[in-house]
Scaffold this active site. Structure first.
Site, PDB file in Angstrom:
ATOM      1  N   ASP A  91      -4.426   7.282   4.776  1.00  0.00           N
ATOM      2  CA  ASP A  91      -3.592   6.072   4.786  1.00  0.00           C
ATOM      3  C   ASP A  91      -4.181   4.994   5.685  1.00  0.00           C
ATOM      4  O   ASP A  91      -4.552   5.275   6.843  1.00  0.00           O
ATOM      5  CB  ASP A  91      -2.195   6.407   5.334  1.00  0.00           C
ATOM      6  N   GLU A 123      -0.101   0.692   0.970  1.00  0.00           N
ATOM      7  CA  GLU A 123       1.206   0.434   0.373  1.00  0.00           C
ATOM      8  C   GLU A 123       1.309  -0.993  -0.160  1.00  0.00           C
ATOM      9  O   GLU A 123       0.840  -1.928   0.488  1.00  0.00           O
ATOM     10  CB  GLU A 123       2.298   0.652   1.435  1.00  0.00           C
ATOM     11  N   GLU A 190       7.127   6.588  -4.604  1.00  0.00           N
ATOM     12  CA  GLU A 190       8.037   7.269  -3.673  1.00  0.00           C
ATOM     13  C   GLU A 190       9.477   6.845  -3.914  1.00  0.00           C
ATOM     14  O   GLU A 190       9.796   5.653  -3.971  1.00  0.00           O
ATOM     15  CB  GLU A 190       7.606   6.949  -2.221  1.00  0.00           C
TER      16      GLU A 190
HETATM   17  O1  KIV Z   1       2.347   9.136   4.907  1.00  0.00           O
HETATM   18  C1  KIV Z   1       2.691   9.942   4.033  1.00  0.00           C
HETATM   19  O2  KIV Z   1       2.882  11.142   4.287  1.00  0.00           O
HETATM   20  C2  KIV Z   1       2.882   9.437   2.677  1.00  0.00           C
HETATM   21  C3  KIV Z   1       3.485  10.359   1.683  1.00  0.00           C
HETATM   22  C4  KIV Z   1       4.926  10.569   1.941  1.00  0.00           C
HETATM   23  C5  KIV Z   1       3.232   9.915   0.294  1.00  0.00           C
HETATM   24  O3  KIV Z   1       2.566   8.328   2.408  1.00  0.00           O
END
Ligand code: KIV
Length: 272
Positions: A91, A123, A190
């Site tokens: 991420d 995102e 989500e």
């Molecule tokens: O940060 C995370 O764990 C996520 C998942 C919930 C998809 O983005």
């Protein structure tokens, strides 16, 4: 060893698209450290997400907003050292890609270069289009994330189901199609209605990985600590707990404490 593990020596972004075409569901879980990543990779998981949920489950913050790029790189490097087969997606944390596309690219490059990750996730839809283009142009694979996007929690004001109304559902569909056109290799949906998520999965060729998005999508993702039952204050309807590790670990810790206090540990055979 699972069958999936035998079939695919190494999971790539292309493997995931092939899996969708062949109707094989994609299994994804989060991991943030070496030991857990080793276990989940060995179990045959397809994708490991080094999620910014590390901010919650590893660091104890209430939201995902505080985690930094350096901290994400630290978690991602630990995971990368453990894996042999899974695709590792990391991420981009809040604040590392929203302000301008050049900064987004710099952040994505740091993740790829310093951790050895295989792809990044970020995102948003139209609002982050230019950042996604910039990252993709540098040859870095991007996974999208739509629906409930926890980095925008203060805009939403609640973690409840998104896109229940027509207007938001339409925007979600358009965003998913845009992510596909831009060249993203997959998208996480989500907490959106199962029917809508299923329609989106049908409408695009790239895999749709759901969390709280029903069974009509191409794969599922859960936060490891939630599915292992290590967290128990969090109980959304979509969460299936495969263990109650909070209980199991508490028992083990209590037994250890008792044994030490009693002088029962270590015994004769546990010393030199
Ligand atoms: O940060 C995370 O764990 C996520 C998942 C919930 C998809 O983005």
């Amino acid at each position: 060893m699972s069958t999936a593990k035998k079939e695919y020596k190494r999971i790539t972004t292309k493997t995931l698209v092939d899996m969708k075409q062949q109707g094989e569901k994609i299994a994804m879980l989060t991991a943030y450290d070496f030991t857990m990543a080793k276990i989940v990779d060995n179990a045959g998981i397809d994708v490991i997400l080094v999620g910014d949920s590390a901010s919650n489950v590893m660091a104890g913050h209430e939201t995902t907003l505080p985690i930094t790029l350096d901290q994400m790189i630290y978690h991602a490097s630990s995971v990368i050292r453990a894996i042999e087969r899974s695709l590792v997606v990391v991420d981009l944390p809040f604040g590392s890609y929203q302000s301008d596309p050049k900064e987004a690219l710099r952040s994505a490059i740091r993740i790829m270069k310093e951790s050895g990750a295989h792809a990044v996730k970020l995102e948003g839809g139209k609002e982050v289009k230019e950042s996604i283009k910039r990252i993709l142009n540098a040859g870095i694979p991007v996974m999208g994330h739509l629906g409930l996007t926890p980095q925008s929690i203060y805009k939403f004001g609640t973690y409840s189901v998104r896109a229940k109304e027509k207007e938001e559902a339409e925007k979600l569909k358009e965003d998913a199609q845009m992510l596909e056109r831009l060249g993203c290799f997959a998208v996480v949906l989500e907490k959106v209605p199962a029917k809508l998520a299923g329609e989106i999965a049908q409408a695009i060729q790239i895999p749709v990985i759901g969390i709280g998005a029903g069974g009509g999508v191409d794969g599922q993702v859960l936060v490891m600590h939630d599915m292992l039952g290590m967290t128990h204050e969090f109980s959304p309807r979509f969460l299936r707990r495969y263990l109650d590790l909070f209980q199991e670990m508490s028992k083990a810790f209590q037994n250890y404490i008792t044994d030490v206090k009693k002088g029962d540990f270590p015994n004769e055979s546990e010393q030199y």
